[in-house]
Design a protein around this motif. Sequence first.
Motif, PDB file in Angstrom:
ATOM      1  N   VAL A 178      -4.902  -9.937 -18.281  1.00 24.06           N
ATOM      2  CA  VAL A 178      -5.245  -9.606 -16.993  1.00 24.06           C
ATOM      3  C   VAL A 178      -6.707  -8.489 -16.364  1.00 24.06           C
ATOM      4  N   SER A 179      -7.388  -9.651 -15.978  1.00 23.75           N
ATOM      5  CA  SER A 179      -8.621  -9.975 -15.863  1.00 23.75           C
ATOM      6  C   SER A 179      -9.442  -8.885 -14.651  1.00 23.75           C
ATOM      7  N   GLY A 180     -10.181  -7.782 -14.570  1.00 18.84           N
ATOM      8  CA  GLY A 180     -11.061  -7.477 -13.258  1.00 18.84           C
ATOM      9  C   GLY A 180     -10.602  -7.428 -12.468  1.00 18.84           C
ATOM     10  N   GLN A 181      -8.948  -5.860 -12.127  1.00 14.47           N
ATOM     11  CA  GLN A 181      -8.381  -6.119 -10.566  1.00 14.47           C
ATOM     12  C   GLN A 181      -8.873  -4.672 -10.549  1.00 14.47           C
ATOM     13  N   THR A 182      -8.691  -4.996  -9.152  1.00  9.98           N
ATOM     14  CA  THR A 182      -8.788  -3.497  -8.150  1.00  9.98           C
ATOM     15  C   THR A 182      -6.645  -2.996  -7.947  1.00  9.98           C
ATOM     16  N   PHE A 183      -6.795  -2.169  -8.683  1.00 12.12           N
ATOM     17  CA  PHE A 183      -4.923  -1.657  -8.286  1.00 12.12           C
ATOM     18  C   PHE A 183      -4.713  -0.848  -7.057  1.00 12.12           C
ATOM     19  N   GLY A 184      -4.198  -1.128  -6.335  1.00  7.11           N
ATOM     20  CA  GLY A 184      -4.085   0.406  -5.086  1.00  7.11           C
ATOM     21  C   GLY A 184      -5.028  -0.755  -3.964  1.00  7.11           C
ATOM     22  N   PRO A 185      -5.513   0.362  -2.902  1.00  3.53           N
ATOM     23  CA  PRO A 185      -4.501   1.661  -3.317  1.00  3.53           C
ATOM     24  C   PRO A 185      -3.266   1.960  -2.413  1.00  3.53           C
ATOM     25  N   THR A 186      -2.921   0.883  -2.018  1.00  2.00           N
ATOM     26  CA  THR A 186      -1.224   1.201  -1.123  1.00  2.00           C
ATOM     27  C   THR A 186      -0.368   0.574  -2.366  1.00  2.00           C
ATOM     28  N   LEU A 187       0.924   0.946  -2.492  1.00  2.00           N
ATOM     29  CA  LEU A 187       0.984   0.389  -3.655  1.00  2.00           C
ATOM     30  C   LEU A 187       2.544   1.119  -2.789  1.00  2.00           C
ATOM     31  N   LEU A 188       3.826   0.014  -2.624  1.00  2.00           N
ATOM     32  CA  LEU A 188       4.576   0.702  -2.138  1.00  2.00           C
ATOM     33  C   LEU A 188       5.761   0.465  -3.228  1.00  2.00           C
ATOM     34  N   PRO A 189       6.695   1.993  -3.880  1.00  2.00           N
ATOM     35  CA  PRO A 189       7.119   1.820  -5.062  1.00  2.00           C
ATOM     36  C   PRO A 189       7.934   0.991  -5.494  1.00  2.00           C
ATOM     37  N   GLN A 190       8.156   0.339  -5.176  1.00  2.26           N
ATOM     38  CA  GLN A 190       9.011  -1.070  -5.664  1.00  2.26           C
ATOM     39  C   GLN A 190       7.878  -2.008  -6.007  1.00  2.26           C
ATOM     40  N   ASP A 191       7.058  -2.174  -5.025  1.00  4.61           N
ATOM     41  CA  ASP A 191       5.744  -2.902  -5.435  1.00  4.61           C
ATOM     42  C   ASP A 191       4.826  -2.006  -7.376  1.00  4.61           C
ATOM     43  N   GLN A 192       4.462  -1.079  -7.141  1.00  6.06           N
ATOM     44  CA  GLN A 192       4.302  -0.289  -8.820  1.00  6.06           C
ATOM     45  C   GLN A 192       5.264  -0.806  -9.576  1.00  6.06           C
ATOM     46  N   GLN A 193       5.995  -0.858  -9.233  1.00 10.17           N
ATOM     47  CA  GLN A 193       7.246  -1.144 -11.052  1.00 10.17           C
ATOM     48  C   GLN A 193       6.925  -2.616 -11.047  1.00 10.17           C
ATOM     49  N   THR A 194       6.764  -3.259  -9.896  1.00 10.64           N
ATOM     50  CA  THR A 194       6.200  -4.852 -10.464  1.00 10.64           C
ATOM     51  C   THR A 194       5.070  -4.823 -11.098  1.00 10.64           C
ATOM     52  N   LEU A 195       3.847  -4.927 -10.591  1.00  8.14           N
ATOM     53  CA  LEU A 195       2.807  -4.125 -11.636  1.00  8.14           C
ATOM     54  C   LEU A 195       2.705  -3.520 -13.034  1.00  8.14           C
ATOM     55  N   HIS A 196       3.361  -2.586 -12.643  1.00  8.73           N
ATOM     56  CA  HIS A 196       3.933  -2.278 -14.245  1.00  8.73           C
ATOM     57  C   HIS A 196       4.517  -2.720 -15.030  1.00  8.73           C
ATOM     58  N   GLU A 197       5.865  -3.056 -15.019  1.00 14.36           N
ATOM     59  CA  GLU A 197       6.122  -4.695 -15.835  1.00 14.36           C
ATOM     60  C   GLU A 197       4.984  -5.502 -15.611  1.00 14.36           C
ATOM     61  N   LEU A 198       4.205  -6.100 -15.488  1.00 16.27           N
ATOM     62  CA  LEU A 198       3.190  -7.177 -15.010  1.00 16.27           C
ATOM     63  C   LEU A 198       1.618  -6.625 -16.329  1.00 16.27           C
ATOM     64  N   LEU A 199       1.553  -5.003 -16.195  1.00 20.88           N
ATOM     65  CA  LEU A 199       0.164  -4.526 -16.603  1.00 20.88           C
ATOM     66  C   LEU A 199       1.083  -4.398 -18.725  1.00 20.88           C
ATOM     67  N   ASP A 200       2.345  -3.882 -18.448  1.00 18.41           N
ATOM     68  CA  ASP A 200       3.013  -3.792 -19.468  1.00 18.41           C
ATOM     69  C   ASP A 200       2.948  -5.060 -20.704  1.00 18.41           C
ATOM     70  N   TYR A 201       3.074  -6.104 -20.085  1.00 19.82           N
ATOM     71  CA  TYR A 201       3.109  -7.075 -20.814  1.00 19.82           C
ATOM     72  C   TYR A 201       1.990  -7.779 -21.349  1.00 19.82           C
ATOM     73  N   ALA A 202       0.351  -7.181 -20.532  1.00 18.62           N
ATOM     74  CA  ALA A 202      -0.598  -7.846 -20.755  1.00 18.62           C
ATOM     75  C   ALA A 202      -1.257  -7.312 -22.168  1.00 18.62           C
ATOM     76  N   GLY A 203      -1.513  -7.719 -22.741  1.00 23.84           N
ATOM     77  CA  GLY A 203      -2.086  -7.562 -24.315  1.00 23.84           C
ATOM     78  C   GLY A 203      -3.784  -6.610 -23.553  1.00 23.84           C
ATOM     79  N   LEU A 204      -4.278  -7.156 -22.932  1.00 25.14           N
ATOM     80  CA  LEU A 204      -5.322  -6.317 -22.383  1.00 25.14           C
ATOM     81  C   LEU A 204      -5.186  -6.912 -20.947  1.00 25.14           C
TER      82      LEU A 204
END
Length: 503
Positions: free
Chosen positions: A140-166
Motif C-alpha cells: 500500500v503506497s503513499g496514502q493519507t489515512f483519515g482524518p475522518t474514520l468511523l469505527p467500522q471503517d478503521q477496522q476495515t482499514l486496519h485489516e488491509l494494512l495489517d496484511y500489506a508487506g509495506l
Amino acid sequence: MKILVQGDLGQVAYHVGDEAMAIAAADELRARLEAKIVLLTRDPEQTKDLYGMDAMDTLVFPWPPAERSKHLELVRRAASGDRTALPAGDSVWRVIDEVKSADGVLIAGGGNMNSLYGWLLYERAALGLIAKELGKPLVVSGQTFGPTLLPQDQQTLHELLDYAGLVGAREPSSYALGFQMGLGSEKLTRVVDDASFLLPPGSVDANPAGEEFELPEGPFIAATFGPESWRDGTRSLAKLGEVLDRAVELTGLPVYLIPHVGPLGPEGRGGDHESHETVQAHSRSGQVRVCPVLPAPAVAAFTAAAELVLTNRYHPVVFGLAAGVPVVALANDSYSDVRLHGAMDNWGVQDWALPLSSLDIGGFDLAIAEAWARRAEIREHLESVRPRIRAVHENWWDAVASILSGRDAEAAKGLGDVVSLESDSEWAKQARGQRSQFRALSGGIATLWTEWDDVRSQRDLLLHERNEAMEEKERIVRSRSFKAATLLRRGASVLRRVSGGGR
C-alpha cells in the motif's frame, strides 16, 4: 511477472491527481521489474488509449456505508471460493482470476482511506482480501489515512494494512495514525506522494500536450481551484477572483487556471471548469485565463513551468514543489488541510499552507506577497532538499519492487523531518493559531456527516429488507401451494370436528 496496480483511474470526470499517482507508480515498477503491469480502472479503453498499458475493470462498491460493508463480506466469501456469493457477471470474479495469475498487487497512493470516501476504501480493502486469500504480496503506497474514520471503517482499514508487506504514509499525521493502529516501523514508512516525480528529467520545457495545448511563451502563475467544500458550505471562489487580480498586479504575470477534475478537452463542463469560470467571472484584470483539462503528465509539466502556484487542490502542490516552484495553498476543510499542510511539511515550507479562514482576513494575500518576495530563497530551499527527498522516494520504490517480486527487502528508509523555511510574519502566526480550531470545527462537521450517512444507510437497508420480506409474504399468500395448504388445514379442522377429535 505480472503486477496489478489499483488506482482511481477512468472516472467519469477525469481526475489529474488520481491518474498521476497510478501511472507514476506503474512507471516506478516498470523501471525496476521485468513485469507486465495491469492497471485496474473504471474505463479500461480510456486508460489503454492514454497510457499504453494493459488495463481491466476494477472492483466497484456501492456508496451507502451499510451496503458497502455487506458487499465486502460477499467479496470475502467469493475470495474464499464461494461461487454463490456474487452473480457470475460481477467484476470480482475476473479480479480474483487476475490476482491468481499475478505475482503481486500494489495499491497506489491516494487520499481515500477514510469514511468520507468509504466506497473507495472498501474497494481497496476488497482487493487486499483477495490478495490475502490467494497468498499474493501486497503493498500500500503513499496514502493519507483519515482524518475522518468511523469505527467500522478503521477496522476495515486496519485489516488491509495489517496484511500489506509495506505501507507508505504521505503525511506526518497519517504516519502517526498508522502507528496508532499498531503498524511497526518495519512496515510503516513515511513517504512523499507517488506522483512527486512523475515528470522525467528535462521534460518541463517540452510542449506537454502536443497540438492540444502549448505552454505560455512567457512567465506565468499556475492556479487550480476546485469546488467549494460541499459539507461546510464555504463561499470562497468569488473572493479568489479578486485575490488573483491582486497577484497579477503584484507580479506583472498572467494567471492560468489549470483544472484537475472534469472531462478531458476544451468542451468539458462541471468539476473545476465551473469553479474556474466562477473565479474568472469575479476577476477584473483580464489576465486570468481558463485552460482545458489535460492528461496528468501534461498538467505536471504545465505546473512545473510556472513561477508561482496558487491552489486549494493537492496535486498542484505536489507537482510545484518537486519542480522547485513556490506554492501557496488554501485548505477548504480539515481533510484538505491535513493533506496540503502535510505535503508542504514534507518539503519544509508548511507555513505557506493556510486554512480557509486566512482568506477572509487577508492572510492568503499576504502569504502570496511574501512567497513572491522570497521566491528565489524558496526555490533555493526546495532545490537543496530535493536530493534527499528523491533518494527516499527511490529507496521506497526499490523496497516495493523487492516485496512484489518475492525478494527479501530491508525496511524502507522513511522521510523524516526536513529543515524548514519559515515565516515569522503575522499572517503565518495567525494561520498557525487558527489551524487547530479550523480542523476541529471542520473535522466535527465531517464526522457528523459520515455518522448521519451511516445511520441513514442502515435505516434504508432495514427498510429494504422489511419491504422484501413483506413482498415475499404476499407472494406466498397468493401462491397456489399456500392456498392449497389453507384448504387442507380447513378440511382437516372440519374432519376433526365431525369425528369428535377436536376440542
